[in-house]
Design a protein around this motif. Sequence first.
Motif, PDB file in Angstrom:
ATOM      1  N   LYS A   1       0.592  -0.979  -0.404  1.00  0.00           N
ATOM      2  CA  LYS A   1       0.377  -0.175   0.268  1.00  0.00           C
ATOM      3  C   LYS A   1       1.037   1.342  -0.063  1.00  0.00           C
ATOM      4  O   LYS A   1       0.035   1.629  -0.782  1.00  0.00           O
ATOM      5  CB  LYS A   1      -1.095   0.019   1.651  1.00  0.00           C
ATOM      6  CG  LYS A   1      -1.619  -0.831   1.350  1.00  0.00           C
ATOM      7  CD  LYS A   1      -2.709  -0.832   2.348  1.00  0.00           C
ATOM      8  CE  LYS A   1      -3.855  -1.800   2.748  1.00  0.00           C
ATOM      9  NZ  LYS A   1      -4.949  -2.124   3.648  1.00  0.00           N
ATOM     10  N   ASN A   2       2.007   1.291   0.532  1.00  0.00           N
ATOM     11  CA  ASN A   2       2.753   2.315   0.409  1.00  0.00           C
ATOM     12  C   ASN A   2       4.445   1.771  -0.155  1.00  0.00           C
ATOM     13  O   ASN A   2       5.986   2.205   0.190  1.00  0.00           O
ATOM     14  CB  ASN A   2       3.329   2.370   2.162  1.00  0.00           C
ATOM     15  CG  ASN A   2       1.415   3.464   2.544  1.00  0.00           C
ATOM     16  OD1 ASN A   2       1.388   4.050   2.586  1.00  0.00           O
ATOM     17  ND2 ASN A   2       1.461   2.015   3.210  1.00  0.00           N
ATOM     18  N   ALA A   3       4.591   1.641  -1.197  1.00  0.00           N
ATOM     19  CA  ALA A   3       5.669   0.624  -1.728  1.00  0.00           C
ATOM     20  C   ALA A   3       6.736   1.761  -2.179  1.00  0.00           C
ATOM     21  O   ALA A   3       7.893   1.561  -1.883  1.00  0.00           O
ATOM     22  CB  ALA A   3       5.029   0.233  -3.343  1.00  0.00           C
ATOM     23  N   ASP A   4       6.644   3.493  -2.438  1.00  0.00           N
ATOM     24  CA  ASP A   4       7.641   4.266  -2.086  1.00  0.00           C
ATOM     25  C   ASP A   4       8.258   4.558  -0.845  1.00  0.00           C
ATOM     26  O   ASP A   4       9.364   4.186  -1.081  1.00  0.00           O
ATOM     27  CB  ASP A   4       7.085   5.385  -3.038  1.00  0.00           C
ATOM     28  CG  ASP A   4       5.724   5.322  -3.995  1.00  0.00           C
ATOM     29  OD1 ASP A   4       6.656   4.521  -4.745  1.00  0.00           O
ATOM     30  OD2 ASP A   4       6.224   6.554  -4.928  1.00  0.00           O
ATOM     31  N   VAL A   5       7.387   4.305  -0.087  1.00  0.00           N
ATOM     32  CA  VAL A   5       8.104   4.394   1.381  1.00  0.00           C
ATOM     33  C   VAL A   5       8.914   3.510   1.474  1.00  0.00           C
ATOM     34  O   VAL A   5       9.722   3.462   2.497  1.00  0.00           O
ATOM     35  CB  VAL A   5       6.992   4.706   2.450  1.00  0.00           C
ATOM     36  CG1 VAL A   5       7.656   5.551   4.304  1.00  0.00           C
ATOM     37  CG2 VAL A   5       6.245   6.033   2.081  1.00  0.00           C
ATOM     38  N   SER A   6       8.195   1.728   1.330  1.00  0.00           N
ATOM     39  CA  SER A   6       8.665   1.152   1.906  1.00  0.00           C
ATOM     40  C   SER A   6      10.053   0.785   1.760  1.00  0.00           C
ATOM     41  O   SER A   6      11.193   0.601   1.516  1.00  0.00           O
ATOM     42  CB  SER A   6       7.574  -0.251   1.261  1.00  0.00           C
ATOM     43  OG  SER A   6       7.966  -1.600   1.915  1.00  0.00           O
TER      44      SER A   6
END
Length: 247
Positions: free
Chosen positions: A183-188
């Motif tokens: 759901k939060n691929a960039d942050v991950s």
Amino acid sequence: MKVDLYLTCVNDAMFPRTGQATVRLLERLGCEVRFNPCQTCCGQMHMNTGYREDALVLARKFVREYRDAEAVVMPSGSCAAMVRELYPQAAQWAGDDELLRGVQALESRVFELSEFLVDRLGVTDVGAYYPHRVTYHPTCHAARMLHVGDRPLQLLRNVRGMTLLELEGAEECCGFGGTFAVKNADVSAAMLADKTRHIQDTGAEACTAGDNSCLLHIGGGLHRLRSGVRTVHLAEILASTEEEVFA
């Protein structure tokens, strides 16, 4: 001591060697290990994504299957935290007093692997041999919910032949977090980049942890970087001996 191994669905589906290593390690330490073929998912994925009723079905099943267990050992801080920390909350949300009583009766007998070895068996030297340079990543659920502290490090420091290397920013999340990584691929990905950089900076040959879900995420990042650093579950290091290096 009779021990029920709750392998977890991630290990069952993707990392069976972790379960094999856990059995070998516990049997070497004198435990009688049992495996309940009726075990399923603990329900953490369902709980975290809002499917509470489905999670409750799995919580009730867990209590039913393990209510008479002397000890339930999990090679996963994440799943152990689900049972001990989130099952009681789920039971309270549902107003299910019977489930709450069952969970409360069982939770003191549910252990993450390093907790069981250090606290219940009272050992920090399990007779392991692993001739490699290794760094350790403390996973979030084990560190923040179970508070396993330095138990894994106590065990690793007594592994013969191994050089244990300190990891900068060790307490920082790797960025996996189950569905968080989707759901939060960039942050991950940004969190993973920090973690893999710190791992490479140690000069380690391998990174270990108590959760294969986190190691799956970290291992993918290290592989894409062509770093040459592999990931290996804590149980596989502790199961290794001079006669056979398990991992």
